[in-house]
Scaffold this motif. Structure first.
Motif, PDB file in Angstrom:
ATOM      1  N   MET A 219       0.842  -1.194   0.000  1.00  0.00           N
ATOM      2  CA  MET A 219       0.000   0.000   0.000  1.00  0.00           C
ATOM      3  C   MET A 219       0.879   1.246   0.000  1.00  0.00           C
ATOM      4  O   MET A 219       1.923   1.289   0.660  1.00  0.00           O
ATOM      5  N   ILE A 220       0.446   2.255  -0.733  1.00  0.00           N
ATOM      6  CA  ILE A 220       1.119   3.552  -0.743  1.00  0.00           C
ATOM      7  C   ILE A 220       0.348   4.483   0.194  1.00  0.00           C
ATOM      8  O   ILE A 220      -0.868   4.646   0.050  1.00  0.00           O
ATOM      9  N   THR A 221       1.064   5.067   1.139  1.00  0.00           N
ATOM     10  CA  THR A 221       0.420   5.917   2.144  1.00  0.00           C
ATOM     11  C   THR A 221       1.093   7.279   2.186  1.00  0.00           C
ATOM     12  O   THR A 221       2.306   7.376   2.392  1.00  0.00           O
ATOM     13  N   ILE A 222       0.308   8.312   1.977  1.00  0.00           N
ATOM     14  CA  ILE A 222       0.793   9.692   2.016  1.00  0.00           C
ATOM     15  C   ILE A 222       0.063  10.405   3.149  1.00  0.00           C
ATOM     16  O   ILE A 222      -1.174  10.397   3.209  1.00  0.00           O
ATOM     17  N   LYS A 223       0.833  11.013   4.046  1.00  0.00           N
ATOM     18  CA  LYS A 223       0.239  11.618   5.244  1.00  0.00           C
ATOM     19  C   LYS A 223       0.835  12.998   5.497  1.00  0.00           C
ATOM     20  O   LYS A 223       2.053  13.148   5.590  1.00  0.00           O
ATOM     21  N   ASP A 224      -0.070  13.990   5.595  1.00  0.00           N
ATOM     22  CA  ASP A 224       0.326  15.377   5.940  1.00  0.00           C
ATOM     23  C   ASP A 224       1.473  15.875   5.068  1.00  0.00           C
ATOM     24  O   ASP A 224       2.373  16.578   5.538  1.00  0.00           O
ATOM     25  N   LEU A 225       1.442  15.536   3.804  1.00  0.00           N
ATOM     26  CA  LEU A 225       2.579  15.828   2.936  1.00  0.00           C
ATOM     27  C   LEU A 225       2.533  17.261   2.410  1.00  0.00           C
ATOM     28  O   LEU A 225       1.502  17.741   1.948  1.00  0.00           O
ATOM     29  N   GLU A 226       3.687  17.911   2.491  1.00  0.00           N
ATOM     30  CA  GLU A 226       3.880  19.231   1.890  1.00  0.00           C
ATOM     31  C   GLU A 226       5.059  19.161   0.938  1.00  0.00           C
ATOM     32  O   GLU A 226       6.053  18.486   1.206  1.00  0.00           O
ATOM     33  N   PHE A 227       4.935  19.883  -0.168  1.00  0.00           N
ATOM     34  CA  PHE A 227       6.040  19.938  -1.124  1.00  0.00           C
ATOM     35  C   PHE A 227       5.972  21.259  -1.873  1.00  0.00           C
ATOM     36  O   PHE A 227       4.895  21.762  -2.196  1.00  0.00           O
ATOM     37  N   ALA A 228       7.162  21.815  -2.152  1.00  0.00           N
ATOM     38  CA  ALA A 228       7.242  23.078  -2.886  1.00  0.00           C
ATOM     39  C   ALA A 228       8.488  23.093  -3.750  1.00  0.00           C
ATOM     40  O   ALA A 228       9.505  22.479  -3.412  1.00  0.00           O
ATOM     41  N   TYR A 229       8.379  23.768  -4.892  1.00  0.00           N
ATOM     42  CA  TYR A 229       9.551  24.086  -5.705  1.00  0.00           C
ATOM     43  C   TYR A 229       9.928  25.535  -5.418  1.00  0.00           C
ATOM     44  O   TYR A 229       9.219  26.456  -5.833  1.00  0.00           O
ATOM     45  N   LYS A 230      11.020  25.734  -4.667  1.00  0.00           N
ATOM     46  CA  LYS A 230      11.436  27.073  -4.253  1.00  0.00           C
ATOM     47  C   LYS A 230      10.245  27.786  -3.613  1.00  0.00           C
ATOM     48  O   LYS A 230       9.784  27.397  -2.563  1.00  0.00           O
ATOM     49  N   GLN A 231       9.717  28.819  -4.257  1.00  0.00           N
ATOM     50  CA  GLN A 231       8.631  29.588  -3.664  1.00  0.00           C
ATOM     51  C   GLN A 231       7.238  29.107  -4.089  1.00  0.00           C
ATOM     52  O   GLN A 231       6.227  29.634  -3.618  1.00  0.00           O
ATOM     53  N   LYS A 232       7.181  28.111  -4.976  1.00  0.00           N
ATOM     54  CA  LYS A 232       5.886  27.638  -5.458  1.00  0.00           C
ATOM     55  C   LYS A 232       5.412  26.428  -4.655  1.00  0.00           C
ATOM     56  O   LYS A 232       6.008  25.359  -4.707  1.00  0.00           O
ATOM     57  N   GLN A 233       4.347  26.612  -3.901  1.00  0.00           N
ATOM     58  CA  GLN A 233       3.768  25.521  -3.127  1.00  0.00           C
ATOM     59  C   GLN A 233       3.004  24.594  -4.062  1.00  0.00           C
ATOM     60  O   GLN A 233       2.165  25.040  -4.854  1.00  0.00           O
ATOM     61  N   VAL A 234       3.290  23.299  -3.975  1.00  0.00           N
ATOM     62  CA  VAL A 234       2.608  22.317  -4.818  1.00  0.00           C
ATOM     63  C   VAL A 234       1.569  21.549  -4.019  1.00  0.00           C
ATOM     64  O   VAL A 234       0.421  21.400  -4.446  1.00  0.00           O
ATOM     65  N   PHE A 235       1.940  21.042  -2.834  1.00  0.00           N
ATOM     66  CA  PHE A 235       1.009  20.309  -1.976  1.00  0.00           C
ATOM     67  C   PHE A 235       1.067  20.867  -0.555  1.00  0.00           C
ATOM     68  O   PHE A 235       2.152  21.184  -0.057  1.00  0.00           O
ATOM     69  N   SER A 236      -0.100  20.947   0.080  1.00  0.00           N
ATOM     70  CA  SER A 236      -0.188  21.422   1.458  1.00  0.00           C
ATOM     71  C   SER A 236      -0.978  20.414   2.287  1.00  0.00           C
ATOM     72  O   SER A 236      -2.203  20.300   2.140  1.00  0.00           O
TER      73      SER A 236
END
Length: 275
Positions: A1-18
Motif C-alpha cells: 500500500m502507498i500511504t501519504i500523510k500530511d505531505l507538503e512539497f514546494a519548488y522554491k517559492q511555489k507551493q505544490v502540496f499542502s
C-alpha cells in the motif's frame, strides 16, 4: 500500500502540496487527474522517491520513499512521459539492462505484450515512430511485474488502435496485489479502465473516490436541455449532459471528463459531498 500523510512539497517559492493525505490500495487502477501544473508528475516522483517532501511522509509498504531502499525499488516501476534512450538501444536490450534490478521480470510477458502492441523488440528505438517507442516502453514496464506501476501520460502519441491495445494489456496486468496509477489529461483514453479517481487541485486533493461512490453522490443526466441546477452542463450531439447532485439514488453512466469539469467549477461542493 502507498500511504501519504500530511505531505507538503514546494519548488522554491511555489507551493505544490499542502498537508495532503492519500492512500493507494492494491487491486486498483487509479486515475490521477488534474490541470497542467497542479503536481500530477510531482506526486508520482514523490511516491518513487525522486523528490523529497518538505514535511509529512510518503511510504510504500511502510518504507519511506525517499530512502529508495532496493527492496522498494525492485517492486516499483515509474514510466515517465518522456524517456531518453540511446538510438541504438532496442526494447529487448533495454529490458535486459533493467531485468537484474527486477527479480520478477518475465521475458515471456515482454514478448507477448510486444506482440499484442505490434512492436518488434529487435528494432532500434531510432527506427521507431514516437508511438511505437511509447508502446515498447509500456511493454517493458509491465514485464517487470512490479507491485506498483506508475504511468505518466502513457497514451500520449498512441493512435486509436494502440489505445485500445493499451487498455487491454493494463486490464490483463492488474490483480489483487498490484497497484497501478495512471496520470493523464486524456481521460477518454482510460475512461472505462480507471477506478478509483483522484483529482488534484492547486495544493490539495479535490476528489479521491471510487466510481461507485461517485455514482452515489452525482447523477449524470442526459436530456434535451440544460439544467439550471447542474454543477456542470455541456451540449453534446443529441442533447445535453448535466452533472447534478444525486438526490434519488438512481444510477447513471459516469462521464469522467464531465466529472472533472464539475469538480473544477465547484471545489467547495465536491469537498463537502465527498468528505
Amino acid at each position: 500500500m502507498i500511504t501519504i500523510k500530511d505531505l507538503e512539497f514546494a519548488y522554491k517559492q511555489k507551493q505544490v502540496f499542502s498537508n495532503i493525505d492519500l492512500e493507494f490500495l492494491p487491486g486498483n487502477i487509479y486515475g490521477l487527474l488534474g490541470e497542467n501544473g497542479v503536481g500530477k508528475t510531482t506526486l508520482l516522483k514523490l511516491i518513487c522517491g525522486l523528490q523529497e517532501p518538505k514535511c509529512g511522509t510518503c511510504k510504500v509498504d511502510d518504507m519511506t520513499s525517499f530512502d529508495r531502499q532496493p527492496s522498494m525499488l525492485s517492486d516499483l516501476f515509474f514510466l515517465p512521459d518522456t524517456v531518453v534512450l540511446p538510438d541504438s538501444t532496442t526494447p529487448q536490450c533495454y529490458a535486459d539492462e533493467l531485468a537484474p534490478f527486477y527479480p520478477k521480470f518475465s521475458q515471456e510477458n515482454l514478448l507477448r505484450m510486444l506482440q499484442e502492441l505490434e512492436v518488434d523488440g529487435s528494432w532500434k528505438f531510432a527506427q521507431m515512430s514516437y508511438g511505437q517507442q511509447k508502446k515498447a516502453l509500456i511493454a517493458v514496464a509491465l514485464s517487470m511485474k512490479t507491485k506498483y506501476i506508475l504511468l505518466d501520460e502513457p497514451t500520449n502519441g498512441l493512435d486509436i488502435p494502440s489505445k485500445s491495445q493499451f487498455r487491454k494489456i493494463i486490464s490483463q496486468r492488474i490483480d489483487e496485489d498490484t497497484t497501478i496509477i495512471i496520470s493523464t489529461h486524456q481521460v477518454k483514453d482510460v475512461e472505462n479502465l480507471i477506478d478509483p479517481i483522484v483529482i488534484l487541485t492547486q495544493n490539495n486533493v479535490l476528489l479521491n473516490a471510487t466510481m461507485e461512490q461517485i455514482a452515489q453522490k452525482l447523477y449524470f443526466e442526459y436530456g434535451t436541455e440544460s439544467n439550471s441546477s447542474a454543477l456542470f452542463s455541456e451540449m453534446q450531439p443529441g442533447g445535453w449532459l448535466n452533472v447534478v447532485v444525486n438526490t434519488t439514488g438512481e444510477e447513471s453512466q459516469i462521464n469522467i471528463e464531465a466529472l472533472f469539469n464539475a469538480a473544477h467549477l465547484n471545489p467547495a461542493i465536491f469537498k463537502e459531498l465527498f468528505k
